[in-house]
Design a protein around this motif. Structure first.
Motif, PDB file in Angstrom:
ATOM      1  N   UNK A  90       0.830  -1.211   0.000  1.00  0.00           N
ATOM      2  CA  UNK A  90       0.000   0.000   0.000  1.00  0.00           C
ATOM      3  C   UNK A  90       0.863   1.259   0.000  1.00  0.00           C
ATOM      4  N   UNK A  91       1.921   1.265   0.791  1.00  0.00           N
ATOM      5  CA  UNK A  91       2.807   2.432   0.830  1.00  0.00           C
ATOM      6  C   UNK A  91       3.466   2.652  -0.532  1.00  0.00           C
ATOM      7  N   UNK A  92       3.926   1.586  -1.169  1.00  0.00           N
ATOM      8  CA  UNK A  92       4.557   1.708  -2.477  1.00  0.00           C
ATOM      9  C   UNK A  92       3.567   2.209  -3.527  1.00  0.00           C
ATOM     10  N   UNK A  93       2.372   1.626  -3.551  1.00  0.00           N
ATOM     11  CA  UNK A  93       1.355   2.042  -4.518  1.00  0.00           C
ATOM     12  C   UNK A  93       0.971   3.502  -4.277  1.00  0.00           C
ATOM     13  N   UNK A  94       0.810   3.873  -3.012  1.00  0.00           N
ATOM     14  CA  UNK A  94       0.482   5.254  -2.693  1.00  0.00           C
ATOM     15  C   UNK A  94       1.543   6.225  -3.179  1.00  0.00           C
ATOM     16  N   UNK A  95       2.805   5.884  -2.967  1.00  0.00           N
ATOM     17  CA  UNK A  95       3.893   6.750  -3.441  1.00  0.00           C
ATOM     18  C   UNK A  95       3.919   6.843  -4.965  1.00  0.00           C
ATOM     19  N   UNK A  96       3.622   5.733  -5.623  1.00  0.00           N
ATOM     20  CA  UNK A  96       3.565   5.731  -7.082  1.00  0.00           C
ATOM     21  C   UNK A  96       2.436   6.638  -7.572  1.00  0.00           C
ATOM     22  N   UNK A  97       1.277   6.558  -6.923  1.00  0.00           N
ATOM     23  CA  UNK A  97       0.145   7.411  -7.294  1.00  0.00           C
ATOM     24  C   UNK A  97       0.450   8.883  -7.039  1.00  0.00           C
ATOM     25  N   UNK A  98       1.151   9.169  -5.945  1.00  0.00           N
ATOM     26  CA  UNK A  98       1.558  10.551  -5.679  1.00  0.00           C
ATOM     27  C   UNK A  98       2.472  11.033  -6.806  1.00  0.00           C
ATOM     28  N   UNK A  99       3.414  10.197  -7.209  1.00  0.00           N
ATOM     29  CA  UNK A  99       4.314  10.551  -8.305  1.00  0.00           C
ATOM     30  C   UNK A  99       3.583  10.809  -9.604  1.00  0.00           C
TER      31      UNK A  99
ATOM     32  N   UNK B 123      -3.848   9.221 -14.969  1.00  0.00           N
ATOM     33  CA  UNK B 123      -3.556   9.730 -13.625  1.00  0.00           C
ATOM     34  C   UNK B 123      -2.496  10.832 -13.611  1.00  0.00           C
ATOM     35  N   UNK B 124      -1.805  11.032 -14.707  1.00  0.00           N
ATOM     36  CA  UNK B 124      -0.693  11.980 -14.748  1.00  0.00           C
ATOM     37  C   UNK B 124      -1.225  13.409 -14.636  1.00  0.00           C
ATOM     38  N   UNK B 125      -0.606  14.184 -13.741  1.00  0.00           N
ATOM     39  CA  UNK B 125      -0.954  15.592 -13.493  1.00  0.00           C
ATOM     40  C   UNK B 125      -2.396  15.774 -13.021  1.00  0.00           C
ATOM     41  N   UNK B 126      -2.898  14.826 -12.266  1.00  0.00           N
ATOM     42  CA  UNK B 126      -4.250  14.919 -11.712  1.00  0.00           C
ATOM     43  C   UNK B 126      -4.165  15.016 -10.198  1.00  0.00           C
ATOM     44  N   UNK B 127      -4.585  16.145  -9.652  1.00  0.00           N
ATOM     45  CA  UNK B 127      -4.485  16.402  -8.215  1.00  0.00           C
ATOM     46  C   UNK B 127      -5.204  15.328  -7.387  1.00  0.00           C
ATOM     47  N   UNK B 128      -6.296  14.813  -7.894  1.00  0.00           N
ATOM     48  CA  UNK B 128      -7.063  13.792  -7.170  1.00  0.00           C
ATOM     49  C   UNK B 128      -6.203  12.579  -6.832  1.00  0.00           C
ATOM     50  N   UNK B 129      -5.322  12.186  -7.727  1.00  0.00           N
ATOM     51  CA  UNK B 129      -4.475  11.016  -7.487  1.00  0.00           C
ATOM     52  C   UNK B 129      -3.346  11.322  -6.516  1.00  0.00           C
ATOM     53  N   UNK B 130      -2.978  12.580  -6.409  1.00  0.00           N
ATOM     54  CA  UNK B 130      -2.000  12.978  -5.393  1.00  0.00           C
ATOM     55  C   UNK B 130      -2.608  12.808  -4.008  1.00  0.00           C
ATOM     56  N   UNK B 131      -3.850  13.250  -3.846  1.00  0.00           N
ATOM     57  CA  UNK B 131      -4.545  13.122  -2.560  1.00  0.00           C
ATOM     58  C   UNK B 131      -4.825  11.662  -2.242  1.00  0.00           C
ATOM     59  N   UNK B 132      -5.340  10.916  -3.222  1.00  0.00           N
ATOM     60  CA  UNK B 132      -5.635   9.501  -3.008  1.00  0.00           C
ATOM     61  C   UNK B 132      -4.370   8.726  -2.672  1.00  0.00           C
ATOM     62  N   UNK B 133      -3.289   9.014  -3.373  1.00  0.00           N
ATOM     63  CA  UNK B 133      -2.021   8.354  -3.096  1.00  0.00           C
ATOM     64  C   UNK B 133      -1.504   8.668  -1.704  1.00  0.00           C
ATOM     65  N   UNK B 134      -1.697   9.901  -1.258  1.00  0.00           N
ATOM     66  CA  UNK B 134      -1.265  10.275   0.087  1.00  0.00           C
ATOM     67  C   UNK B 134      -2.020   9.477   1.143  1.00  0.00           C
ATOM     68  N   UNK B 135      -3.319   9.335   0.958  1.00  0.00           N
ATOM     69  CA  UNK B 135      -4.136   8.572   1.912  1.00  0.00           C
ATOM     70  C   UNK B 135      -3.709   7.107   1.933  1.00  0.00           C
ATOM     71  N   UNK B 136      -3.496   6.529   0.766  1.00  0.00           N
ATOM     72  CA  UNK B 136      -3.098   5.123   0.680  1.00  0.00           C
ATOM     73  C   UNK B 136      -1.702   4.914   1.275  1.00  0.00           C
ATOM     74  N   UNK B 137      -0.781   5.822   0.999  1.00  0.00           N
ATOM     75  CA  UNK B 137       0.574   5.694   1.538  1.00  0.00           C
ATOM     76  C   UNK B 137       0.573   5.795   3.063  1.00  0.00           C
ATOM     77  N   UNK B 138      -0.189   6.727   3.610  1.00  0.00           N
ATOM     78  CA  UNK B 138      -0.263   6.856   5.066  1.00  0.00           C
ATOM     79  C   UNK B 138      -0.910   5.620   5.685  1.00  0.00           C
TER      80      UNK B 138
END
Length: 67
Positions: free
Chosen positions: A15-24, A38-53
């Motif tokens: 989950x942490x790895x996938x979250x970091x990938x989504x943030x990237x 997903x590239x340059x989409x703010x929604x995936x930055x937020x979703x990735x942050x939640x998943x990584x945490x």
């Protein structure tokens, strides 16, 4: 190591790895695959942050389990 602890540790790491990938991808740092929606989409930055945490919390819980 107990099976539950091992499973939680692995799930947290994935989950942490996938979250970091989504943030990237959400921030545009990771541009792979080039056709990703997903590239340059703010929604995936937020979703990735939640998943990584959530993944990091799972890892911390697994490390505190006995056994």
């Amino acid at each position: 190591m107990r099976p539950a602890r091992r499973a939680l540790l692995i799930a947290g790491a994935v989950a942490a790895f996938v979250g970091l990938f989504w943030i990237g991808q959400g921030t545009g740092i990771v541009r792979w695959p080039t056709s990703s929606f997903m590239i340059d989409q703010y929604r995936w930055t937020v979703t990735g942050s939640v998943v990584a945490v959530a993944g990091l919390v799972a890892i911390l819980i697994a490390r505190r389990m006995r056994g």
